[in-house]
Design a protein around this motif. Sequence first.
Motif, PDB file in Angstrom:
ATOM      1  N   HIS A  45       0.976  -1.233   0.011  1.00  0.00           N
ATOM      2  CA  HIS A  45      -0.026   0.026   0.178  1.00  0.00           C
ATOM      3  C   HIS A  45       0.719   1.201  -0.121  1.00  0.00           C
ATOM      4  CE1 HIS A  45      -3.822  -2.101   0.167  1.00  0.00           C
ATOM      5  NE2 HIS A  45      -3.629  -2.593   1.134  1.00  0.00           N
ATOM      6  N   ALA A  48       1.808   1.747  -3.378  1.00  0.00           N
ATOM      7  CA  ALA A  48       0.646   2.279  -4.272  1.00  0.00           C
ATOM      8  C   ALA A  48       0.181   3.628  -3.910  1.00  0.00           C
ATOM      9  CB  ALA A  48      -0.270   0.949  -4.392  1.00  0.00           C
ATOM     10  N   GLY A  49       0.545   3.846  -2.769  1.00  0.00           N
ATOM     11  CA  GLY A  49       0.011   5.372  -2.513  1.00  0.00           C
ATOM     12  C   GLY A  49      -1.244   5.664  -1.632  1.00  0.00           C
ATOM     13  N   ARG A  50      -1.562   4.440  -0.837  1.00  0.00           N
ATOM     14  CA  ARG A  50      -2.654   4.556  -0.237  1.00  0.00           C
ATOM     15  C   ARG A  50      -2.489   5.833   0.783  1.00  0.00           C
ATOM     16  NH1 ARG A  50      -4.549  -0.310   3.594  1.00  0.00           N
ATOM     17  NH2 ARG A  50      -6.635   0.335   4.175  1.00  0.00           N
ATOM     18  N   PRO A  51      -3.321   6.631   1.291  1.00  0.00           N
ATOM     19  CA  PRO A  51      -3.218   7.784   2.161  1.00  0.00           C
ATOM     20  C   PRO A  51      -3.278   7.044   3.628  1.00  0.00           C
ATOM     21  CG  PRO A  51      -5.537   7.828   1.340  1.00  0.00           C
ATOM     22  CD  PRO A  51      -4.595   6.693   0.530  1.00  0.00           C
ATOM     23  N   GLY A  52      -2.772   7.730   4.519  1.00  0.00           N
ATOM     24  CA  GLY A  52      -2.846   7.519   5.913  1.00  0.00           C
ATOM     25  C   GLY A  52      -1.493   6.794   6.452  1.00  0.00           C
ATOM     26  N   TYR A  53      -0.537   6.740   5.893  1.00  0.00           N
ATOM     27  CA  TYR A  53       0.665   6.438   6.363  1.00  0.00           C
ATOM     28  C   TYR A  53       1.851   7.542   6.560  1.00  0.00           C
ATOM     29  CZ  TYR A  53      -0.883   1.834   4.885  1.00  0.00           C
ATOM     30  OH  TYR A  53      -1.718   0.555   4.744  1.00  0.00           O
ATOM     31  N   THR A  70       0.629  10.852  -6.606  1.00  0.00           N
ATOM     32  CA  THR A  70      -0.448  10.580  -6.223  1.00  0.00           C
ATOM     33  C   THR A  70      -0.910   9.044  -6.655  1.00  0.00           C
ATOM     34  OG1 THR A  70      -1.695  11.131  -8.239  1.00  0.00           O
ATOM     35  CG2 THR A  70      -1.533  12.736  -6.544  1.00  0.00           C
ATOM     36  N   PRO A  71      -1.646   8.428  -6.135  1.00  0.00           N
ATOM     37  CA  PRO A  71      -2.015   6.801  -6.330  1.00  0.00           C
ATOM     38  C   PRO A  71      -2.289   6.689  -7.854  1.00  0.00           C
ATOM     39  CG  PRO A  71      -3.159   7.375  -4.658  1.00  0.00           C
ATOM     40  CD  PRO A  71      -2.626   8.565  -4.900  1.00  0.00           C
TER      41      PRO A  71
END
Lengths: 248, 495
Positions: A45, A48-53, A70-71
């Motif tokens: 993730h 792949a660029g998932r937000p929240g990290y 961006t993703p």
Amino acid sequence: MLEIIDLHASVDDKPILKGLNLQIRPGEVHAIMGPNGSGKSTLSHVLAGRPGYDVRGSVRFNGQDLLNLTPEERAWAGLFLAFQYPVEIPGVSNTNFMRSALNQVRSHRGLPALEAGDFLKIMREKAALVQLDPSFLSRPVNLGFSGGEKKRNEIFQMAMLDPQLAILDETDSGLDIDALRIVAEGVRKLRREDNSFLIITHYQRLLDHLRPDIVHVLMDGKIVRTGNDTLALELEEKGYDWLKAELA
Amino acid sequence: MRGDLTNPVPDVNEHSEEELLLNQWAEQDYAFGFVSDIEQDIVPKGLNEDVIRWISARKEEPSWLLDWRLKAYRHWLSMPTPEWAHLEIPAIDFQDISYYAAPKAAAKLNSLDELDPEIKSTYDKLGIPLEEQLILAGVAVDAVLDSVSVVTTYKEKLAEKGIIFCSFSEAVREHPDLVRKHLGKVVPYTDNYYAALNSAVFSDGSFVYIPKGVRCPMELSTYFRINAAGTGQFERTLIVADDDAYVSYLEGCTAPKRDENQLHAAVVELVAMNRSEIRYATVQNWYPGDAQGIGGIYNFVTKRGLCQGLASKISWTQVETGSAITWKYPSVVLLGDRSTGEFYSVALAARAQQADTGTKMIHIGKNTTSRIVSKGISAGRGQNAYRGLVKVRKTATNARNYSQCDSLLMGDRCGAHTYPYFEINCPDAQVEHEATTSKIEEDLLYYCQQRGLPTEEAIALIVNGYAKEVLDKLPMEFAVEARKLLAISLEGSVG
Ligand SMILES: Nc1ncnc2c1ncn2[C@@H]1O[C@H](COP(=O)(O)OP(=O)(O)O)[C@@H](O)[C@H]1O
Ligand SMILES: [Mg+2]
């Protein structure tokens, strides 16, 4: 193709990736194994660029600074993630979803949008590749699909979007033996000299089909061992405890 | 809607990028805001009995109709303005509105070629198929500009089957008995404040009659547009389907962008006889006002269908994306035994829009069935309310109703409200109600983005998927238009 240097990622101040290094060259198939909760999905993730990290470190993808994209920009650049838990999209057919996605990806790769007829042809071809029944194409994305059908749909989407680097996060979990063979065959047919795969798995079965060039073990947020496919066999036989003991 | 159960998504920052984009969507530009330069014949602002006499005379109406208008006006004067909807309605100065505006050259047209080129180009900009070749595509169009019907296409072909499709004014002249028999029977002028006002001052609209046993061979369509400044639009539509008849009717609406608020108070009456079916679809895109809530159309509409005959069916489908304020409850009175009423709605309230919409299903006959599917979408500072009444009278044995009301919230400054009312007076009624409220899950957006869809396109896709059950009820061409309308923003909003 992909170069990860000292990658850290945390969620709510909880560190998950703790200084991970990995390099993948064009044409290579890498496998990542590791105990539950070691950070395999988090790695996929974060790539792949998932937000929240909260992410630190450097990731270069074909010369680009991946972490700044961006993703969708990562997807355009050729990165694909087959989700461990694919998401359902009510009311949006697989066909519509793939047409929008493929046209986006194509336009960012300098290719013209596809005519409806050409699109349908490609879609049928790729569905056949993973033996996805055509009836799934008109159904809403993943809605009411069984676990195995969802996984197969991920590989179908991968085939449609023709990525440079495909990350498969436990795509083999939940597949029966036949489905596993079909998925593995599909992936094998998509292998080329200029694309690469990162396969996250717990099982030797998939690796038997795919013959990875390099096998890594991820534990507690780090790659603790790298070897060839005999490493996978060893893990299958003995589990992870001996490795933990050796490291301790 | 979540796929990933083991990896809970942490809370997002207060103003994530998605939210900014959602807001941009909420504030996107209105594409139909142009004004056409057409010579107008306008009655001076203000409302009194002389204005009503003037309108009636202008339209060469029979005296029974003038009398009816005046009765409606007197009744209206006695009524308080309604306050019960979940809306903030600024006081409307009814003396500051012009109640009649007509393009000057509209009088008598024999063919499309005689149409004022400016009017034609207005409709071309709106993408309305007035041209013959598009008409051949199977849509017959009645276009209402401000107060009068400009042209009705394809009339002759319909006439061969005995179908009447014309402007309301023409129907009053050519088919007075039919009009007199049905006018105000489904929506009496005493019904509500805006219905009374409409009955007093209505200017034009469409009239449809489908004779016994005839299936209307094409979609009938009216396009309403408010062009003149300072005017209201008060159209009146009456559709009658005789025994065993079928008709599908479409209504589309736009208006220029102006700082003032304009009033649109329409009345639509449908009558379905034995075993007949009427499908009525609306794609409403009146100017919604800007992000601050300045300007926009006040859309106060009374739409009601009467299932008069046995096993008759009336189905309302609406896609409401426009207007500053919408107040609208298309309803069905299920009088005939075994009759069916349906209401399918997508209502979008973005920017500072307020929508209060829903339906009433009144079960009177035996074995009657109704179905309600409402999909609300709120964005920006939009407020969306569903208000529905299912009433089952004592006589209505074995009545069934299914209602489903879904709300989708985009961002945290908007609101969704659901007010379902049930009045069940027959013990064997089967009534089912489901309601959901959801947000666009971040994981769903992320999944779409991972496949290469930019945020706005992903949102458009998800929203269209959410509304699919309703959009699928629209005829093809309109479904495409409605999808585009829902997504329209997403094009100019890439930053
Ligand atoms: N969003 C999150 N919030 C809190 N903890 C998380 C989140 N995502 C992952 N974790 C935790 O991080 C660890 C690694 O998770 P994951 O990457 O899914 O492991 P794997 O895929 O190797 O099984 C686990 O302990 C998991 O609970
Ligand atoms: Mg995992």
